[in-house]
Design a protein around this motif. Structure first.
Motif, short mmCIF file in Angstrom:
data_model
loop_
_atom_site.label_atom_id
_atom_site.label_comp_id
_atom_site.label_asym_id
_atom_site.label_seq_id
_atom_site.Cartn_x
_atom_site.Cartn_y
_atom_site.Cartn_z
N ILE A 101 -1.32 -0.54 0.16
CA ILE A 101 -1.94 0.88 -0.22
C ILE A 101 -3.31 0.95 0.22
CG2 ILE A 101 -2.21 2.35 -2.30
CD1 ILE A 101 0.28 0.83 -3.36
N LYS A 102 -4.03 0.10 0.03
CA LYS A 102 -5.53 0.33 0.23
C LYS A 102 -5.77 0.47 1.79
CE LYS A 102 -9.99 -2.00 0.14
NZ LYS A 102 -10.10 -1.92 1.63
N ILE A 103 -4.93 -0.18 2.70
CA ILE A 103 -5.04 -0.23 4.02
C ILE A 103 -4.66 1.30 4.65
CG2 ILE A 103 -3.85 -0.75 6.22
CD1 ILE A 103 -4.29 -3.80 5.16
N VAL A 104 -3.42 1.68 4.17
CA VAL A 104 -3.03 3.09 4.51
C VAL A 104 -4.15 4.07 3.79
CG1 VAL A 104 -1.23 5.02 3.86
CG2 VAL A 104 -0.59 2.51 4.01
N ARG A 105 -4.45 3.99 2.70
CA ARG A 105 -5.57 4.84 2.09
C ARG A 105 -6.83 4.83 3.01
NH1 ARG A 105 -3.89 5.15 -4.12
NH2 ARG A 105 -2.18 6.34 -3.91
N ASP A 106 -7.29 3.61 3.61
CA ASP A 106 -8.57 3.58 4.22
C ASP A 106 -8.46 4.17 5.51
OD1 ASP A 106 -9.72 2.04 2.05
OD2 ASP A 106 -9.76 0.07 3.06
N ALA A 107 -7.47 4.35 6.03
CA ALA A 107 -6.85 4.82 7.35
C ALA A 107 -7.06 6.45 7.09
CB ALA A 107 -5.67 4.37 7.83
N GLY A 108 -7.08 6.84 5.99
CA GLY A 108 -6.85 8.43 5.80
C GLY A 108 -5.40 8.88 5.75
N ALA A 109 -4.52 8.00 5.66
CA ALA A 109 -3.09 8.17 5.64
C ALA A 109 -2.60 8.40 4.31
CB ALA A 109 -2.27 7.30 6.63
N GLU A 110 -1.34 8.82 4.25
CA GLU A 110 -0.70 9.21 2.98
C GLU A 110 0.40 8.17 2.64
OE1 GLU A 110 0.66 13.18 2.54
OE2 GLU A 110 2.24 12.36 1.49
N VAL A 111 0.36 7.48 1.55
CA VAL A 111 1.55 6.58 1.02
C VAL A 111 2.56 7.43 0.59
CG1 VAL A 111 2.06 4.72 -0.51
CG2 VAL A 111 -0.24 4.69 0.45
N ALA A 112 3.84 7.44 1.38
CA ALA A 112 4.99 8.20 1.08
C ALA A 112 5.86 7.55 -0.02
CB ALA A 112 5.94 8.40 2.35
N GLY A 113 5.58 6.11 -0.08
CA GLY A 113 6.41 5.38 -1.15
C GLY A 113 6.38 4.13 -1.00
N LEU A 114 6.90 3.38 -1.89
CA LEU A 114 6.98 1.79 -2.00
C LEU A 114 8.61 1.59 -2.07
CD1 LEU A 114 5.88 -0.86 -1.79
CD2 LEU A 114 5.40 -0.71 -4.26
N GLY A 115 9.17 1.01 -1.13
CA GLY A 115 10.62 0.42 -1.01
C GLY A 115 10.30 -1.19 -1.39
N ILE A 116 11.22 -1.73 -2.34
CA ILE A 116 10.96 -2.89 -2.58
C ILE A 116 12.62 -3.61 -2.83
CG2 ILE A 116 10.60 -4.59 -4.54
CD1 ILE A 116 8.17 -3.92 -3.13
N VAL A 117 12.81 -4.68 -2.23
CA VAL A 117 14.44 -5.21 -2.32
C VAL A 117 14.62 -5.78 -3.89
CG1 VAL A 117 15.77 -6.84 -1.34
CG2 VAL A 117 14.19 -5.51 0.14
N ILE A 118 13.56 -6.54 -4.40
CA ILE A 118 13.72 -7.13 -5.41
C ILE A 118 12.32 -7.00 -6.26
CG2 ILE A 118 14.39 -9.34 -6.98
CD1 ILE A 118 15.82 -10.54 -4.34
N GLU A 119 12.75 -6.32 -7.44
CA GLU A 119 11.37 -6.26 -8.36
C GLU A 119 11.74 -7.10 -9.59
OE1 GLU A 119 10.64 -2.33 -9.81
OE2 GLU A 119 9.81 -2.87 -11.70
N LYS A 120 10.61 -7.93 -9.99
CA LYS A 120 10.89 -8.65 -11.21
C LYS A 120 9.85 -7.70 -12.17
CE LYS A 120 8.88 -12.14 -8.97
NZ LYS A 120 8.43 -13.64 -8.96
N ARG A 121 10.68 -7.17 -13.11
CA ARG A 121 10.12 -6.18 -13.93
C ARG A 121 9.30 -6.91 -14.89
NH1 ARG A 121 7.41 -2.96 -15.78
NH2 ARG A 121 7.96 -1.00 -16.60
N PHE A 122 9.57 -8.24 -15.36
CA PHE A 122 8.64 -8.77 -16.50
C PHE A 122 7.28 -9.02 -15.99
CE2 PHE A 122 11.16 -11.74 -13.93
CZ PHE A 122 10.48 -12.59 -13.75
#
Ligand code: 5GP
Length: 194
Positions: A137-158
């Protein structure tokens, strides 16, 4: 995503209360039929978003991002974990702490491949404490670009990755959400959406 959950239940190895190993279909051997369904599902969940690029981090994110990109019809960038003479000198960089490896590393993307015009969907295999995702996210924002979303295969909610991503105001879509790995049992959250 039922197919993915079934695969996890049938093949994942619970290493301890915090870590699972999914080398038989995701992190070492790769199940391309499954990856294809993952790609379709990401496309469905981010259908309303305008996306110009997918961004992931080497190594395990690459396969998933590449197959997914066939549904988004956009290029894939993978952040590099190692510097090399053949990497452009001008890079966006971010430091990421890996709790599975207990050390920090830098990730880099050449400045040539991200611009303020880009709307970037970030893809990764796991979301745990959110460090890899926050680095991208930092890299995208440093480029002045927009983060459209984050797609994750497996999230560990804990672990607390989700909270950090939501605080950033980013749409997070995880295809399988694990509530607990206690006593070797994989317990999923009922609804694998936000
Ligand atoms: P985070 O940065 O969110 O703490 O961790 C995400 C990264 O660590 C992922 O890119 C993944 O490579 C690795 N990771 C975290 N937890 C697990 C896990 O339980 N199993 C595997 N195989 N990788 C994990």
């Amino acid at each position: 995503m039922e197919l993915l959950k079934r695969k996890i239940l049938n093949e994942a190895v619970v290493v301890d209360d915090r870590v699972i190993k999914v080398d038989s279909f995701l992190n070492h051997q790769m199940d391309i039929e499954l990856f294809n369904e993952i790609g379709k599902e990401f496309k469905k969940r981010f259908a309303k978003k305008e996306i110009t690029k997918l961004l992931t981090v080497e190594a395990s994110g690459i396969g998933i991002a590449v197959i997914s990109a066939q549904y988004f019809h956009v290029p894939v960038i993978f952040a590099k974990k190692h510097d090399a003479v053949n990497l452009d000198r001008e890079t966006f960089q971010s430091e990421v702490y890996s709790f599975t490896k207990s050390k920090s590393y830098n990730i880099r993307v050449a400045k040539n491949y991200l611009s303020p015009k880009d709307k970037v969907l970030i893809i990764d295999d796991f979301l745990a404490n959110g460090n890899a995702a926050l680095g991208m996210i930092k890299i995208v924002r440093d480029a002045g670009a927009e983060v459209a979303g984050l797609g994750i295969v497996i999230e560990k909610r804990f672990q607390n990755g989700r909270d950090k991503i939501i605080m950033e105001g980013i749409q997070l879509e995880s295809l399988a959400i694990i509530e607990s790995l206690k006593n070797g049992d994989i317990i999923f959250q009922d609804s694998a959406t936000n």
